[in-house]
Design an enzyme around this catalytic site. Structure first.
Site, PDB file in Angstrom:
ATOM      1  N   GLN A   1       0.746  -1.270  -0.166  1.00 57.99           N
ATOM      2  CA  GLN A   1      -0.108   0.095  -0.047  1.00 57.99           C
ATOM      3  C   GLN A   1       0.885   1.328  -0.033  1.00 57.99           C
ATOM      4  O   GLN A   1       0.454   2.362  -0.121  1.00 57.99           O
ATOM      5  CB  GLN A   1      -0.789   0.174   1.114  1.00 57.99           C
ATOM      6  CG  GLN A   1      -1.814  -1.216   1.155  1.00 57.99           C
ATOM      7  CD  GLN A   1      -2.319  -0.967   2.781  1.00 57.99           C
ATOM      8  OE1 GLN A   1      -3.292  -0.644   3.193  1.00 57.99           O
ATOM      9  NE2 GLN A   1      -1.859  -2.070   3.646  1.00 57.99           N
TER      10      GLN A   1
ATOM     11  N   ASP B   1       5.963   4.966  -1.480  1.00 55.49           N
ATOM     12  CA  ASP B   1       7.309   5.566  -1.031  1.00 55.49           C
ATOM     13  C   ASP B   1       8.467   4.839  -2.089  1.00 55.49           C
ATOM     14  O   ASP B   1       9.666   5.292  -2.186  1.00 55.49           O
ATOM     15  CB  ASP B   1       7.860   5.480   0.353  1.00 55.49           C
ATOM     16  CG  ASP B   1       7.833   3.817   0.804  1.00 55.49           C
ATOM     17  OD1 ASP B   1       7.997   3.197  -0.018  1.00 55.49           O
ATOM     18  OD2 ASP B   1       7.548   3.910   1.987  1.00 55.49           O
TER      19      ASP B   1
ATOM     20  N   HIS C   1      -1.417   1.446  -4.547  1.00 56.44           N
ATOM     21  CA  HIS C   1      -1.754   2.977  -4.193  1.00 56.44           C
ATOM     22  C   HIS C   1      -0.681   3.635  -5.178  1.00 56.44           C
ATOM     23  O   HIS C   1      -0.813   4.806  -4.969  1.00 56.44           O
ATOM     24  CB  HIS C   1      -1.563   3.115  -2.759  1.00 56.44           C
ATOM     25  CG  HIS C   1      -2.738   2.498  -2.047  1.00 56.44           C
ATOM     26  ND1 HIS C   1      -2.897   2.527  -0.683  1.00 56.44           N
ATOM     27  CD2 HIS C   1      -3.974   1.915  -2.657  1.00 56.44           C
ATOM     28  CE1 HIS C   1      -3.785   1.762  -0.373  1.00 56.44           C
ATOM     29  NE2 HIS C   1      -4.588   1.399  -1.376  1.00 56.44           N
TER      30      HIS C   1
ATOM     31  N   CYS D   1       1.649  14.578 -16.437  1.00 58.93           N
ATOM     32  CA  CYS D   1       0.811  15.683 -16.789  1.00 58.93           C
ATOM     33  C   CYS D   1      -0.405  15.249 -17.085  1.00 58.93           C
ATOM     34  O   CYS D   1      -0.816  14.368 -18.033  1.00 58.93           O
ATOM     35  CB  CYS D   1       1.566  16.366 -18.148  1.00 58.93           C
ATOM     36  SG  CYS D   1       0.366  17.687 -18.754  1.00 58.93           S
TER      37      CYS D   1
ATOM     38  N   CYS E   1      -1.001  16.083 -21.144  1.00 58.99           N
ATOM     39  CA  CYS E   1      -0.511  15.428 -22.466  1.00 58.99           C
ATOM     40  C   CYS E   1       0.285  14.114 -21.873  1.00 58.99           C
ATOM     41  O   CYS E   1       0.905  13.372 -22.869  1.00 58.99           O
ATOM     42  CB  CYS E   1       0.581  16.150 -23.058  1.00 58.99           C
ATOM     43  SG  CYS E   1       2.131  16.772 -21.919  1.00 58.99           S
TER      44      CYS E   1
HETATM   45  P1  NAD Z   1      -1.398   2.893   8.897  1.00 59.34           P
HETATM   46  O1  NAD Z   1      -0.853   4.099   9.308  1.00 59.34           O
HETATM   47  O2  NAD Z   1      -2.882   2.916   8.960  1.00 59.34           O
HETATM   48  O3  NAD Z   1      -0.926   1.617   9.954  1.00 59.34           O
HETATM   49  C1  NAD Z   1       0.293   1.496  10.171  1.00 59.34           C
HETATM   50  C2  NAD Z   1       0.511   0.314  11.011  1.00 59.34           C
HETATM   51  O4  NAD Z   1       1.749  -0.028  11.214  1.00 59.34           O
HETATM   52  C3  NAD Z   1      -0.113   0.474  12.468  1.00 59.34           C
HETATM   53  O5  NAD Z   1      -0.858  -0.553  12.732  1.00 59.34           O
HETATM   54  C4  NAD Z   1       1.071   0.668  13.301  1.00 59.34           C
HETATM   55  O6  NAD Z   1       0.890   0.103  14.686  1.00 59.34           O
HETATM   56  C5  NAD Z   1       2.032  -0.300  12.555  1.00 59.34           C
HETATM   57  N1  NAD Z   1       3.397   0.299  12.744  1.00 59.34           N
HETATM   58  C6  NAD Z   1       3.861   1.553  12.617  1.00 59.34           C
HETATM   59  N2  NAD Z   1       5.306   1.342  12.576  1.00 59.34           N
HETATM   60  C7  NAD Z   1       5.615   0.141  12.933  1.00 59.34           C
HETATM   61  C8  NAD Z   1       6.868  -0.662  12.911  1.00 59.34           C
HETATM   62  N3  NAD Z   1       8.014   0.039  12.756  1.00 59.34           N
HETATM   63  N4  NAD Z   1       6.768  -2.113  13.050  1.00 59.34           N
HETATM   64  C9  NAD Z   1       5.671  -2.568  13.202  1.00 59.34           C
HETATM   65  N5  NAD Z   1       4.639  -1.950  13.038  1.00 59.34           N
HETATM   66  C10 NAD Z   1       4.476  -0.682  12.817  1.00 59.34           C
HETATM   67  O7  NAD Z   1      -0.930   2.633   7.539  1.00 59.34           O
HETATM   68  P2  NAD Z   1      -1.619   1.444   6.417  1.00 59.34           P
HETATM   69  O8  NAD Z   1      -2.348   0.341   6.905  1.00 59.34           O
HETATM   70  O9  NAD Z   1      -0.507   1.316   5.605  1.00 59.34           O
HETATM   71  O10 NAD Z   1      -2.658   2.706   5.761  1.00 59.34           O
HETATM   72  C11 NAD Z   1      -2.314   3.990   5.583  1.00 59.34           C
HETATM   73  C12 NAD Z   1      -2.523   4.427   3.926  1.00 59.34           C
HETATM   74  O11 NAD Z   1      -1.543   5.436   3.777  1.00 59.34           O
HETATM   75  C13 NAD Z   1      -1.879   3.453   2.807  1.00 59.34           C
HETATM   76  O12 NAD Z   1      -2.918   3.431   1.901  1.00 59.34           O
HETATM   77  C14 NAD Z   1      -0.593   3.955   2.270  1.00 59.34           C
HETATM   78  O13 NAD Z   1      -0.827   4.299   0.880  1.00 59.34           O
HETATM   79  C15 NAD Z   1      -0.589   5.497   2.892  1.00 59.34           C
HETATM   80  N6  NAD Z   1       0.647   5.754   3.345  1.00 59.34           N
HETATM   81  C16 NAD Z   1       1.808   5.568   2.819  1.00 59.34           C
HETATM   82  C17 NAD Z   1       2.959   5.885   3.421  1.00 59.34           C
HETATM   83  C18 NAD Z   1       4.396   5.051   2.706  1.00 59.34           C
HETATM   84  O14 NAD Z   1       4.375   4.964   1.644  1.00 59.34           O
HETATM   85  N7  NAD Z   1       5.602   4.912   3.591  1.00 59.34           N
HETATM   86  C19 NAD Z   1       3.194   6.551   4.636  1.00 59.34           C
HETATM   87  C20 NAD Z   1       1.974   6.994   5.167  1.00 59.34           C
HETATM   88  C21 NAD Z   1       0.587   6.643   4.480  1.00 59.34           C
HETATM   89 ZN    ZN Z   2       1.559  18.333 -20.584  1.00 55.36          ZN
END
Ligand code: NAD
Ligand code: ZN
Length: 238
Positions: A100, A103, A118, A126, A129
């Site tokens: 999900q 990054d 995601h 863009c 285009c």
């Molecule tokens: P969330 O924030 O809802 O949940 C994160 C979960 O990970 C929590 O349950 C937390 O307890 C656990 N957690 C956090 N750090 C941890 C670690 N070091 N070790 C073990 N567990 C850990 O995240 P989600 O479920 O991915 O949903 C959030 C949405 O936001 C997703 O759709 C995602 O695309 C987006 N998002 C992405 C990023 C990224 O790309 N790094 C960052 C923030 C949000």
């Molecule tokens: Zn363009």
């Protein structure tokens, strides 16, 4: 921990389903942890509202201001958990990573079969285009980022709330989840749909959860490891 090592050693087709918690050890905040983005003050708006399709179209300047400050971490490096999954794929024991996360860290760690359901902050297009831009186009611009060619708005390939997830990534993700023998769910609260429901495609032998907090699939799991993903995966060997 040794239980998790045993599960991985006995698996031939592992798939890992990851969320924002997989990257917090790389310095990227998640949403729902105590120090995640949901804990911040965003002028009365939730990150979910700001990162929505309707907010993007109605208030693009405010959207990009938030996005630039909170979603772009170009210097973040893969952590020990990303590196373990890359090593497992190199050993031909990992079928794929369904993430999900936006990054791009799984790909940067070396994984090739990554289903970014995601999208990714590394790809921007863009809206008029379809010209491609890297994240620096967003980072190095002010206000609304524009296309050099036609002046159109450059939109990140990131699935906003209210938008459908990427169809082809989802098809590949469901295929891998339904075909694996072990599914490891790590670093996700499983509160974003339809991503969370993709786990219903799993009918392999072992469901494993590695997360700091309880999740809705813990009761279905053969093994639940409560801890930090970077520490837990960092101790595993291929
Ligand atoms: P969330 O924030 O809802 O949940 C994160 C979960 O990970 C929590 O349950 C937390 O307890 C656990 N957690 C956090 N750090 C941890 C670690 N070091 N070790 C073990 N567990 C850990 O995240 P989600 O479920 O991915 O949903 C959030 C949405 O936001 C997703 O759709 C995602 O695309 C987006 N998002 C992405 C990023 C990224 O790309 N790094 C960052 C923030 C949000
Ligand atoms: Zn363009």
């Amino acid at each position: 921990m040794s239980d998790l090592q045993r599960v991985i050693d006995a698996s031939k087709r592992v798939v890992c389903f990851t969320g924002a918690g997989f990257s917090t050890a790389s310095g990227i905040p998640d949403f729902r942890s105590a120090d995640g983005l949901y804990a911040g003050e965003w002028e009365g708006l939730s990150p979910e509202m700001i990162l929505s399709r309707s907010f993007f179209y109605l208030h693009p300047e405010r959207f990009f201001d938030f996005y630039r400050r909170n979603m772009l971490f170009p210097d973040a490096e893969p952590n020990a958990a990303h590196r373990f999954l890359a090593a497992l794929e190199r050993a031909d024991r990992l079928r794929g990573v369904v993430t999900q996360n936006i990054d791009g860290l799984h790909k940067r760690a070396g994984n090739r079969r990554v289903y970014e359901i995601h999208g990714s902050v590394w790809e921007n297009y863009c809206m008029d285009c379809n010209a491609f831009y890297g994240p620096e186009r967003i980072l190095n611009s002010e206000g609304i980022p524009r296309c050099d060619r036609c002046g159109g708005v450059v939109k990140p390939w990131v699935v906003l709330y209210g938008e459908a997830p990427d169809k082809y990534s989802c098809m590949g993700a469901c295929r891998e989840i339904s075909g694996c023998d072990t599914l490891i769910v790590a670093g996700t609260s499983l509160s974003v749909e339809p991503a969370a429901s993709m786990l219903d495609y799993f009918h392999g032998r072992q469901l494993v959860v590695v997360n700091a907090e309880p999740t809705s699939v813990d009761k279905r799991a053969a093994l639940v490891v409560r801890g930090d993903v970077a520490e837990v995966f960092g101790e595993l060997r291929v």
